[in-house]
Structures are given as C-alpha cells and as structure tokens.
Design an enzyme around this catalytic site. Structure first.
Site, PDB file in Angstrom:
ATOM      1  CB  CYS A  82      -1.037  -0.037   1.114  1.00  0.00           C
ATOM      2  SG  CYS A  82      -2.458   0.997   0.687  1.00  0.00           S
ATOM      3  CD  GLU A  85      -1.739  -6.457   4.726  1.00  0.00           C
ATOM      4  OE1 GLU A  85      -1.201  -6.794   3.653  1.00  0.00           O
ATOM      5  OE2 GLU A  85      -2.082  -5.294   4.983  1.00  0.00           O
ATOM      6  CG  HIS A  96      -3.855  -3.579   2.692  1.00  0.00           C
ATOM      7  ND1 HIS A  96      -3.029  -3.126   3.683  1.00  0.00           N
ATOM      8  CD2 HIS A  96      -4.342  -2.485   2.083  1.00  0.00           C
ATOM      9  CE1 HIS A  96      -3.016  -1.797   3.675  1.00  0.00           C
ATOM     10  NE2 HIS A  96      -3.805  -1.389   2.709  1.00  0.00           N
TER      11      HIS A  96
HETATM   12  N1  GLN Z   1      -1.878   6.780   2.590  1.00  0.00           N
HETATM   13  C1  GLN Z   1      -2.028   6.021   1.388  1.00  0.00           C
HETATM   14  C2  GLN Z   1      -3.395   6.215   0.774  1.00  0.00           C
HETATM   15  O1  GLN Z   1      -4.321   6.617   1.441  1.00  0.00           O
HETATM   16  C3  GLN Z   1      -1.767   4.561   1.632  1.00  0.00           C
HETATM   17  C4  GLN Z   1      -2.798   3.925   2.501  1.00  0.00           C
HETATM   18  C5  GLN Z   1      -2.325   2.638   3.124  1.00  0.00           C
HETATM   19  O2  GLN Z   1      -1.121   2.385   3.220  1.00  0.00           O
HETATM   20  N2  GLN Z   1      -3.259   1.812   3.590  1.00  0.00           N
HETATM   21  O3  GLN Z   1      -3.572   5.960  -0.391  1.00  0.00           O
END
Ligand code: GLN
Length: 542
Positions: free
Chosen positions: A382, A510, A508
């Site tokens: 992410c 995970e 994600h």
């Molecule tokens: N801050 C980034 C976004 O909002 C990544 C979010 C995250 O790592 N879950 O796109």
C-alpha cells in the site's frame, strides 16, 4: 437453535481475549461445528477506521469494506472465515442506529432508554450475525475490561440473553490475568477474584474461567480460582504463554476446554480433527531456516499496528519451513541520521508497510532506495507500494521532487495522486477505497508466477493511487506494472524483474493470509529472503 458463548475480560485489557475467543472457535470447528464471531468494542467511534493505530493497533479490513478491530483478523486467521463489517459492534454504531430510528419516528410516544432500546439493538445485532451466516454458535467477545463504564450496556445485553435464550444455549467465559510476583514467583489470584465479583455484581456468573498467565498455573491455585469463582474445578483452564499463538487451541483442548463447552451446550460431538492445524504449528515450532526482516514503518512502537502483516510474513515463512524474525524500525531514524541506513544491511529482507501522512516517509523512501540499490529483497504494501513509485520516479526516472499529493500537494511531479472519486469527499469515516476488488495479473511476470492465476481478489484501504500521467515514463524506465484493476486504470502491483526480489502491491494481501494458505506476495518475499541468504540463484517461483 443458535447458541451463544460470551467472552469477557478482567484485570486489564490486552489479556488475550481475542486469541482465546479464536481458540474457542477453533475447538468447536475441530469438532465439526460452525461458529461465527462478533467483536464488541465499547468505544464511541462508529468503527475503527478513524483511529490512529497507536490507539488499538491496526485497522482490519473485511471483504465488504468494513474497517474493524484487529481481533476480526485473529478470528479470520484461526477459523478461515470471511467476516463482515456487521461482525464488529461499537457504542457509536449502536447509538447511531437507535438515534436514527428515534428521529425516524420508530419509537413515537416513548422515552428512548439504554434499557431496553440500546440493549435490544445490541441483542438484535448479535442474533442477526448468527442468522446471516447459518452458524451453530455465535462467539461474542466483549472488548475492554469488566468494570469499564462504557462496557455496561453490552454486559447488560448479554446478561439478558441468558434469560431469553436459556441456560443450555448460553455460556459465559471470563478470562483474567493471574500475575506472578517477581520476587517470590507466587501466582496471585486476587485481581481475578475481584474481576469475577465485578461481573457477578451486574448479574453475570461465569461458567468458565480462563486464567491467563506466563506459565502453567499449579493445581492448587486453579482449585482456589474455582472456589472463589463458584464454578467446578473442571471449568477452570489456564491460558499460559505459548511459543506461538496458534498453539493456544491445542493447549486448551488438552486441558478439556473443548469437551467441557460441548457438554455444557449439549453438542453431541465426539471426534476432533486438528491434523492440518497441528502440521502448521509444528512447522512454526520446528523451522529449518530463519530470516531476519526489517519492517520500516511509522508505528514501530506498537507491534499490533502491523499484526496482520507480521502474521502474513509468518504464514509465508511457515510454508517455507522458515522462522521469520521481524525487527520494527521507526522510519524517521533514517531521516535524522542518514548513516543509519547501513543498519539495513544486516537484514535478509526489507518490508515497507501501509501508512498515512508525511511523517517518516522520507525515511521509508531511503530504505526502499537502499533495498533496490543493494539488491536486498523488498516487499512494499500500500503506502510501501506508493513510496516505491516515488523512489523510482526520483532516482531512476530523474523526476526531481516527485512525490505523493498526500505528502506534498505542490510537488512538480505528483506521481501518486488522489483517486478521482475521492475529490470533494470531506467526511473521513468509511470513505476510502475499501474492501475487495478484482486484480488482473499480466502473464509472464513475477506476479503471474507468484499468484499462478489470471486474477486475484484482494482487499484495499487507500485514497491515493498511481497517477496515470506518469505510467509511461515509469514503464520506459524499467518498472513493470504486473497487476491492474479490471478497467486497467488502477496500478495494483509493481515489480523490477532484474532485481533479486523487488515487489510491491497497492492491495493488502495480509488480510486474506491464513495459516497454511499464505498470501503469495508475502510467501514469495520470504522465499527470496531465504534463497538470497543461502546464496542461491534468484527464485523463479515455478
Ligand atoms: N496513505 C495512502 C493512501 O491513502 C496509503 C494507505 C495505506 O497504506 N493503507 O492511499
């Protein structure tokens, strides 16, 4: 008839109720029963999504886009379930819906009160969770500690459920800490006794007590707990520190907890099946290899901030018969003193997790650059994916001061931009791009070898994404976007095929990783870390 098991906690929070609840679920599942789980969080937030991970640890994301308490992650990992947003209740959620009903006129003429209106709403939601999933049994974990003011309406609701659902269909499990005094090594039960008294004062007599301790409690102390708790001796169990949390159901089942619960609730079960679980636990306990991973984040002071990621790394490790040691590093240390970056050389792999806001991002970018330039296996998730794009844009594509709009809104090269549908959104609650979306995987890439299929369904939680205006430049300079959303407009995975292992995902993985069924990206990363450590050629994942 659905049955209900309520789990409450005493003495202090973080005593392991989540693992205990998951373990009870596992014991029932091992006997062929079908449990589901509801987590109650007595805070006033409507969901966990607006909280800093330093408050309650990571925000877990469900398939349907719920931003929930991290305990749902433990339930999913232990029971291989896909839970819903509705499996997490909070004070905020309950009051919000009762107040909306009141405004709508559902209670016209009446005074709306905690008992019965709030407690009815709680009970209905618990029951609906069972009905929706056709579960035999609903486990309800009440967050916080008995005696907390904000937990009272929930405890009152579960007290009423005994009367409404009947003795043979309800069971109360109380878990409380039994501390050991440093000096005398004595196990003290007084705090536990007090917490049982607190519970009784509001009309709940536990059926089972799980005493949480660092080591196995001696029989005499267990008898004392039974006596003061007014329960039979065979209803007291000891949840002591295990080598891995995945051992806890096996430990408690051996003490007779699973059989006791089934007898008490009239479940006619005889066999229990733990073969796969036991195999997984054995590989965790007796690994053949070991790797050291640096997790470079901004919430490094609380490992619960990264619990699903840490577990996914361990699941990947177990499948490769490898113990994964994770060192949690604050990214800012690489900003304060750039020399610190060389500390990363002693690790077998560098992992950059999710994150929000500017703090620590330059440190993470330095860590990614270090991984890329020194060919240390790297996995980014992410924010880790987005920061890898920024690093590549700056240092390979020569786009000076490239950045994310989230970090520097005035960047001359906003390679990471706000998603179009996010523009104009002012409400912060539950408005990110959340939950499961399909990702198409390009053939003949590392991603296609890792996932071994044309597409994958993965969970998301973000507001920003790769800016399409820069995709061509990044590609021309060697970056490969091997996974994309179904309309091809959203970049979901990146890879650098010339490197030993350099891979990152916008999604994600995970959240869907399970014991014995690790997320392919995490497993691939660990495999690469082992192979590199053993001086093997880079893995082909075929
Ligand atoms: N801050 C980034 C976004 O909002 C990544 C979010 C995250 O790592 N879950 O796109």
């Amino acid at each position: 008839m659905v049955k209900y098991i309520f789990v409450t906690g005493g003495v202090l929070s973080s005593v392991g109720k989540g693992i205990l609840t998951s373990s009870i679920g596992k014991m029932l599942q091992a006997r062929g029963l079908k449990p589901t789980v509801v987590k109650i969080d007595p805070y006033v937030n409507v969901d966990a999504g607006t909280m800093n991970p330093y408050m309650h640890g990571e925000v877990f994301v469900t398939d349907d886009g719920g931003e929930t308490d991290l305990d749902l992650g433990w339930y999913e990992r232990f029971l291989d379930l896909s839970l819903k947003q509705s499996n997490n209740l909070t004070t905020g959620l309950i009051y919000k819906s009762v107040i909306e009903k009141e405004r709508h006129g559902n209670f016209l003429g009446r005074c709306v009160q905690i008992v019965p209106h709030i407690t009815d709403e709680i009970k209905n939601r618990i029951k609906t969770a069972g009905e929706k999933t056709n579960a035999d049994i609903v486990l309800i974990e009440v967050g916080g500690t008995v005696g907390d003011i904000e937990g009272l309406p929930f405890l009152e609701a579960i007290r009423q459920m005994r009367i409404e659902e009947g003795y043979e269909n309800t069971l109360y499990v109380h878990v409380a800490l039994v501390p050991v005094l440093d000096v005398t090594q004595e196990m003290k039960t007084k705090p536990l006794q007090h917490s049982v008294n607190d519970l009784r004062r509001i009309g709940i007599q536990p059926d089972i007590i799980a005493a949480r301790s660092t080591q196995m409690i001696d029989p005499e102390t267990l008898r004392k707990i039974a006596l003061f708790g007014t329960i039979p001796e065979n209803a007291v169990f000891c949840a002591y520190n295990a080598e891995t949390v995945y051992q806890v159901p096996l430990i408690l089942d051996k003490q007779g907890m699973g059989d006791f619960i089934c007898q008490r609730l009239n479940f006619n079960t005889t066999n229990k099946e733990y073969t796969e679980w036991q195999t997984f636990v054995d590989t965790i306990i007796n690994p053949q290899h070991e790797v050291n991973i640096a997790l470079v984040g901004k919430y490094a002071g609380l490992t619960d901030s990264y619990v699903s990621m840490s577990e996914a790394l361990k699941h990947g490790g177990a499948t490769c018969k490898t113990k994964v040691n994770i060192t949690y590093l604050e990214a800012e240390k690489f900003e304060k003193n750039p020399q610190n970056i060389n500390e990363l050389d002693k690790f077998d792999g560098i992992f950059v997790p999710y994150g929000f806001g500017p703090r620590g991002t330059e440190g993470k970018i330095s860590a990614i650059q270090h991984a890329r330039e020194n060919n240390i296996p790297f996995l980014g998730i992410c924010y880790g994916f987005q920061l890898a794009i920024i690093e590549y844009a700056r240092n390979v594509c020569n786009l000076k001061d490239a950045n994310s709009i989230e970090i520097n809104p005035d960047s001359p090269h906003p390679v990471i931009d706000l998603m179009p549908e996010q523009r104009g959104i002012e409400y912060k609650g539950a408005t990110m791009r959340l939950g499961t979306h399909k990702i198409n995987i390009q053939p003949n890439t590392i991603a296609s070898k890792l996932y071994n299929q044309e597409d994958t369904m993965e969970r998301h939680r973000h507001r920003f994404e790769v800016n399409l205006d820069y995709v061509e430049t990044l590609k021309k300079n060697g970056l490969i976007f091997s996974g994309k959303s179904t309309d091809s407009r959203r970049m979901e995975t990146l890879e650098l095929p010339d490197k030993y292992f350099f891979f990152a995902t916008q999604f994600h993985g995970e959240f869907k990783s399970r014991p014995g069924k690790p997320s392919p990206a995490y497993k691939g990363f660990i495999q690469a870390c082992i192979d590199k450590k053993l001086d093997k050629p880079k893995p082909t994942f075929t």
